[in-house]
Write a protein that holds these residues in place. Sequence first.
Motif, mmCIF file in Angstrom:
data_model
loop_
_atom_site.group_PDB
_atom_site.id
_atom_site.type_symbol
_atom_site.label_atom_id
_atom_site.label_comp_id
_atom_site.label_asym_id
_atom_site.label_seq_id
_atom_site.Cartn_x
_atom_site.Cartn_y
_atom_site.Cartn_z
ATOM 1 N N TYR A 1 39.604 35.534 33.103
ATOM 2 C CA TYR A 1 38.726 34.765 32.211
ATOM 3 C C TYR A 1 38.136 33.509 32.862
ATOM 4 C CZ TYR A 1 36.827 32.221 28.290
ATOM 5 O OH TYR A 1 35.977 31.540 27.468
ATOM 6 N N LEU A 2 38.992 32.642 33.397
ATOM 7 C CA LEU A 2 38.493 31.378 33.938
ATOM 8 C C LEU A 2 37.550 31.572 35.131
ATOM 9 C CD1 LEU A 2 41.711 29.180 33.563
ATOM 10 C CD2 LEU A 2 39.654 29.120 32.148
ATOM 11 N N PRO A 3 37.941 32.382 36.119
ATOM 12 C CA PRO A 3 36.984 32.579 37.215
ATOM 13 C C PRO A 3 35.650 33.159 36.748
ATOM 14 C CG PRO A 3 38.921 33.996 37.484
ATOM 15 C CD PRO A 3 39.241 33.014 36.426
ATOM 16 N N ARG B 1 34.212 32.686 33.805
ATOM 17 C CA ARG B 1 33.445 31.615 33.149
ATOM 18 C C ARG B 1 32.752 30.760 34.192
ATOM 19 N NH1 ARG B 1 34.297 29.546 27.976
ATOM 20 N NH2 ARG B 1 32.553 28.162 28.399
ATOM 21 N N SER B 2 33.523 30.371 35.209
ATOM 22 C CA SER B 2 32.997 29.499 36.236
ATOM 23 C C SER B 2 31.906 30.222 37.048
ATOM 24 C CB SER B 2 34.159 29.058 37.131
ATOM 25 O OG SER B 2 33.712 28.162 38.104
ATOM 26 N N PHE B 3 32.117 31.509 37.288
ATOM 27 C CA PHE B 3 31.142 32.358 37.982
ATOM 28 C C PHE B 3 29.817 32.371 37.209
ATOM 29 C CE2 PHE B 3 29.484 36.798 38.444
ATOM 30 C CZ PHE B 3 29.286 36.840 39.818
ATOM 31 N N PHE C 1 28.841 30.127 35.105
ATOM 32 C CA PHE C 1 28.279 28.778 35.179
ATOM 33 C C PHE C 1 27.455 28.608 36.455
ATOM 34 C CE2 PHE C 1 28.576 24.507 36.915
ATOM 35 C CZ PHE C 1 27.942 23.780 35.923
ATOM 36 N N ARG C 2 27.997 29.110 37.550
ATOM 37 C CA ARG C 2 27.261 29.002 38.816
ATOM 38 C C ARG C 2 25.911 29.694 38.735
ATOM 39 N NH1 ARG C 2 30.719 27.327 43.112
ATOM 40 N NH2 ARG C 2 32.870 27.583 42.450
ATOM 41 N N ASP D 1 27.106 25.689 30.512
ATOM 42 C CA ASP D 1 28.329 26.319 30.016
ATOM 43 C C ASP D 1 28.303 26.648 28.535
ATOM 44 O OD1 ASP D 1 30.350 27.304 31.558
ATOM 45 O OD2 ASP D 1 30.991 25.321 32.205
ATOM 46 N N GLU E 1 30.315 31.579 27.436
ATOM 47 C CA GLU E 1 31.490 32.151 26.780
ATOM 48 C C GLU E 1 31.186 33.557 26.252
ATOM 49 O OE1 GLU E 1 33.381 29.778 23.780
ATOM 50 O OE2 GLU E 1 34.811 31.371 23.297
ATOM 51 N N ASP E 2 30.039 33.694 25.613
ATOM 52 C CA ASP E 2 29.660 35.000 25.069
ATOM 53 C C ASP E 2 29.506 36.048 26.160
ATOM 54 O OD1 ASP E 2 29.757 34.435 22.463
ATOM 55 O OD2 ASP E 2 27.612 34.029 22.217
ATOM 56 N N TYR F 1 32.754 41.246 37.047
ATOM 57 C CA TYR F 1 31.834 40.332 37.722
ATOM 58 C C TYR F 1 30.391 40.826 37.616
ATOM 59 C CZ TYR F 1 35.284 37.109 39.653
ATOM 60 O OH TYR F 1 36.238 36.143 39.780
ATOM 61 N N ARG G 1 27.348 38.959 35.744
ATOM 62 C CA ARG G 1 26.155 38.631 36.521
ATOM 63 C C ARG G 1 24.903 39.150 35.828
ATOM 64 N NH1 ARG G 1 22.668 40.848 40.685
ATOM 65 N NH2 ARG G 1 22.045 39.131 42.057
ATOM 66 N N ALA H 1 31.730 35.172 43.687
ATOM 67 C CA ALA H 1 32.899 35.826 43.095
ATOM 68 C C ALA H 1 34.136 35.566 43.954
ATOM 69 C CB ALA H 1 32.654 37.328 42.956
ATOM 70 N N GLU I 1 35.360 32.091 43.389
ATOM 71 C CA GLU I 1 36.087 31.947 42.120
ATOM 72 C C GLU I 1 37.483 32.553 42.212
ATOM 73 O OE1 GLU I 1 35.266 29.977 40.019
ATOM 74 O OE2 GLU I 1 33.141 29.740 40.493
#
Lengths: 392, 185
Positions: free
Chosen positions: B26-28, B30-32, B34-35, B40, B44-45, B72, B76, B109, B112
């Motif tokens: 989940y966290l990677p 989300r951050s992926f 964001f990049r 942000d 989430e969706d 991923y 993307r 990826a 992350e």
Amino acid sequence: MRKLHDGIEVLIYHFLTGNLTPEERMKLDEWLVLPGHADLFRRICDKERLLQGTLRYDSYDKEDAWRRLERQLREARVTEVGNVGRRRIGKRWWWAASLVVPLCVAAWLLTNREEKPLALAENGRTEIVPAMSGARMLLPSGEVVDLTNEGEGDLIFQDGKLVQEADGVMAYVGDTLGQEVRYNEVQTPRGCEYQIKLPDGTMVWLNAASSLRFPSVFAGDCRRVYATGELYFEVARDEDKPFIVELEDGYSVRVLGTEFNLRSYEREPRTTTLLEGQVRVGGPAGQVVLKPGQQAVDLKDGKELFVREVDVNSVVAWRRGVFLFENARLEDIMEEIGRWYDVEVFFENSAIRDERFSVEMRRHDSFAEVLKLIERTGMVKISINQNNVFVK
Amino acid sequence: MEKLTDGHIVDWNDNTVMKRLFERFYLPLRSFAFRHVGDDSITEDFVQTAFLNLWERRENFRLVSAVKGFLYLNVRNACLNYLKRKRVEARHEQELAREMSEQESVDAALEEEVTALVYEALKELSEQARRIVLQTMEGASNAEIAERLEISVNTVKTLKLRAYRILRERLKGVQWLLFLHLLLD
């Protein structure tokens, strides 16, 4: 997307933690000589960047996101339980879709009359009528009695003292002479519904294709009955004698005095919906206590029994003589209707099964009326041959 | 819970498997995301949907590495679609993130995935302690940090010492050691 740098993250991580084994170092070196990788490696190992990355992770609420996902996954599984079972049954009928159907069109179908000819097949002359009030009863003696509310006269049966009351409600007056407990069974076939009053005063409505087995007298310290299909219970209050409905698979609902709807058809999740009072639902997957407005959903996988809030009115709409579907899959709608009108429904275009519709209609309308409503969306063509309905 | 590594075979009948995949990715993700989009509020969706898509198509995946690739890629695609849509709506009025090339996405990826492992390793280190380390790297003095975070200089020092210990223990790769001594000055 190209292939991810699989496994490299562990090598880089071990590099950062100082735990790189000689073999890992070799693998990492092999990866590093490829074009662009050295730069990427330097960027990833940048301390500031890494720490900033972890701080960004802190800003995400993982727990909250999981709760949301968990809910959605459950809903997805509720739909799946039905689909899987149905596919098994009807496989040979589901040939591939040849029509392109627009996605996700919800249509509000109202019961007003704006006629448009229904493309019924010429040979579809069979009049298909809605379910009638009717059932049959198996008496302890093994005798089978046809129960139709149309039937005139006093239906007083031997043994169990069966009395026909007004308005198609059958009252069952138990034999209180304290003999061994014997069971009666009421069955409604497809296309029929029935109401019955049990010896303790409890009222039960049986939807189509359902059954209820109950003793001629409630002896002992609880009132135990056995059910299948969809039933609505108004349980007469008796604090000393809990009322227990048993279903297959060791699933049961235990109540004192209350109103609830029980639905346990094949190939769909089993649900108990509470309108008033309190019930305890238990099965192989555990136990839950319901509050009014809540529904216990059992996916029948022996693993999960969960509670969700539902619109009670749409759950018990069948009792008011209404079909009420909100954003429901066409296949689920047709399955329900098929049970009521006692027809078999076949989809010739399987893509259409997942189209969603919102429909409200009277259960006692003729089948042609109901089909007309569905055809009016312009998305499906329906043809009838005997008791088979083809949707495409 | 057992760790899900790339070569692991996913048992879809296991009740906890989605939770574990979620914990792992989940966290990677989300951050992926964001990049890719630089915002942000909508990512989430994208990630939720990716997990739901995974569940629907789970029969196609046996290995964790396949699940990872799917997640991923799914995120993307959601990001790129979003950017396309936005571009049409905004007609260049709005500053939008540049669309990443495939190679850039693959590289992101990996980054992350590494960050996720480091994040796990640094769990014991509070967010604030990590903030202090970052600010030290940026050249801020104890007094400046104390002022910015509204804590005492002594607290800054204590947190630095703790950060030093954990970083030294958990991330003892060469590059870190050079820097870690800075924390003690």
